[in-house]
Design an enzyme around this catalytic site. Structure first.
Site, PDB file in Angstrom:
ATOM      1  N   LYS A 111       5.596 -10.824   1.418  1.00 47.48           N
ATOM      2  CA  LYS A 111       4.851  -9.705   0.861  1.00 47.48           C
ATOM      3  C   LYS A 111       4.816  -8.559   1.872  1.00 47.48           C
ATOM      4  O   LYS A 111       4.954  -8.794   3.055  1.00 47.48           O
ATOM      5  CB  LYS A 111       3.439 -10.145   0.436  1.00 47.48           C
ATOM      6  CG  LYS A 111       2.648 -10.843   1.570  1.00 47.48           C
ATOM      7  CD  LYS A 111       2.046  -9.899   2.500  1.00 47.48           C
ATOM      8  CE  LYS A 111       1.877  -9.960   3.839  1.00 47.48           C
ATOM      9  NZ  LYS A 111       1.803  -8.944   4.791  1.00 47.48           N
TER      10      LYS A 111
ATOM     11  N   ARG B   2       5.405  -3.142  12.803  1.00 46.53           N
ATOM     12  CA  ARG B   2       4.317  -2.690  11.934  1.00 46.53           C
ATOM     13  C   ARG B   2       3.789  -1.318  12.312  1.00 46.53           C
ATOM     14  O   ARG B   2       2.969  -0.749  11.591  1.00 46.53           O
ATOM     15  CB  ARG B   2       3.192  -3.733  11.939  1.00 46.53           C
ATOM     16  CG  ARG B   2       3.526  -4.942  11.081  1.00 46.53           C
ATOM     17  CD  ARG B   2       2.610  -6.089  11.343  1.00 46.53           C
ATOM     18  NE  ARG B   2       2.946  -6.767  12.581  1.00 46.53           N
ATOM     19  CZ  ARG B   2       2.629  -8.035  12.849  1.00 46.53           C
ATOM     20  NH1 ARG B   2       1.974  -8.745  11.949  1.00 46.53           N
ATOM     21  NH2 ARG B   2       2.960  -8.592  13.981  1.00 46.53           N
TER      22      ARG B   2
END
Length: 333
Positions: free
Chosen positions: A103, A171
């Site tokens: 995800k 990230r």
């Protein structure tokens, strides 16, 4: 494997991943008995793929296109940076491979809709890896919530965050779709989607943007019929937090570590728990001996073996919601 042809009894996996998450999501579940084997690992760096294969005793390694050409690969586990998820998943589907993709699958609903259509056309399975839904404890809680144990749900509040201190982490890269929303906020949006109908309306966002341009923290406010929801996500949380509160007309519920029910090895994270404030007697969540990742891989392998195909319900809607939230966040900076 040609599209739709049933795989061997044990699922033969190819990895589009050489990072740490594959240990949690694939290798540890296999050690714990999941009916799968890793037969190939792919990387853009052949040397990295070879080193990974040596370290994890994977029989073969190479590039992405080599993986897709392998007849001994039934399914692909995709765990690259977020920006590549939908594209690599589509490549795999076009090659007739089943896909388990970390995800979020993507925030472009058109790309995800194309992926879903091809999965249906080619009779392969595509699953987005929200692992918490596979674990018996949170899955059981979700089931009783949907059954109306709290009456009509009025409020959902989710907080999920931690402190990311690695300055070179993917990230923190805008081009790789980094940021708090895509890393942990997507879990809260998924939970809201599990407990409401249709796509919620976004009523507001608030964002703290870091020096690289990604959201270090974000808050999303939503409305879906009688439900008001708030999702907070952070890569700069003073202390780790993972909790959700659900309030209905007949009571309330606090979920502790809803997205981290069990973690492998010696990682010290509180176990999943549920505290009810409701006059209705609720069965406590079932204890379970394995990680949520094992239950996820077990279910994926079982469904592939049973001939399940197509994209799971809701993936296009989730991409649409993520995309709309990102647009709203960008516009309000």
């Amino acid at each position: 494997m040609a599209g739709g042809r049933p795989p061997a009894r044990r699922l033969r996996l190819g990895l589009a991943c050489t990072g740490w998450i594959a240990d949690w999501a694939v290798h540890q579940p296999i050690r714990d008995g999941s009916p799968a084997d890793v037969v190939f690992v792919a990387s853009r760096d052949p040397g990295r793929a070879r080193e990974y294969a040596r370290r994890w005793s994977v029989p073969a390694s190479g590039g992405w296109w080599e993986l897709l050409e392998r007849r001994d690969v039934d399914a692909v586990y995709v765990a690259t940076p977020n920006a590549d998820h939908a594209r690599l998943a589509l490549d795999a589907v076009l090659a007739g491979k089943h896909v388990l993709c970390e995800k979020p699958l993507g925030r472009d609903p058109h790309a995800v809709a194309e992926l879903a259509a091809e999965a249906h056309r080619r009779h392969v399975l595509v699953r987005e890896a929200y692992h918490y839904r596979a674990h018996p404890a949170p899955a059981g809680v979700l089931a009783v919530l949907r059954a109306g144990v709290l009456g009509t749900i009025r409020r959902i509040d989710v907080r999920y965050g931690w402190w990311l201190d690695r300055t070179d982490d993917v990230r923190l890269s805008p081009s790789l779709d980094g940021g708090a929303l895509m890393d942990v906020g997507c879990y809260g949006l998924d939970l809201v989607g599990q407990l409401t109908r249709g796509l919620p309306e976004i009523t507001g966002t608030r964002t703290l943007t870091g020096p690289t341009g990604v959201d270090l923290t974000c808050e999303v406010r939503l409305r879906s019929g009688p439900v008001r929801a708030r999702v907070w996500a952070g890569l700069r949380a003073a202390r780790p937090v993972c909790e959700a509160r659900v309030t209905g007309t007949k009571g309330g519920l606090r979920l502790r570590s809803p997205f981290l029910p069990v973690m492998p090895g010696a990682v010290a994270i509180p176990l999943f728990g549920a505290s009810w404030s409701s006059p209705v007697e609720v069965t406590a969540p079932r204890a379970a001996p394995f990680t949520s990742y094992k239950y996820q891989l077990d279910a994926f392998a079982r469904d592939v073996a049973a001939g399940a195909w197509g994209a799971e319900e809701g993936i296009v809607g989730r991409a649409h919601l993520l995309g709309r939230v990102r647009e709203r966040m960008t516009g309000e900076r």
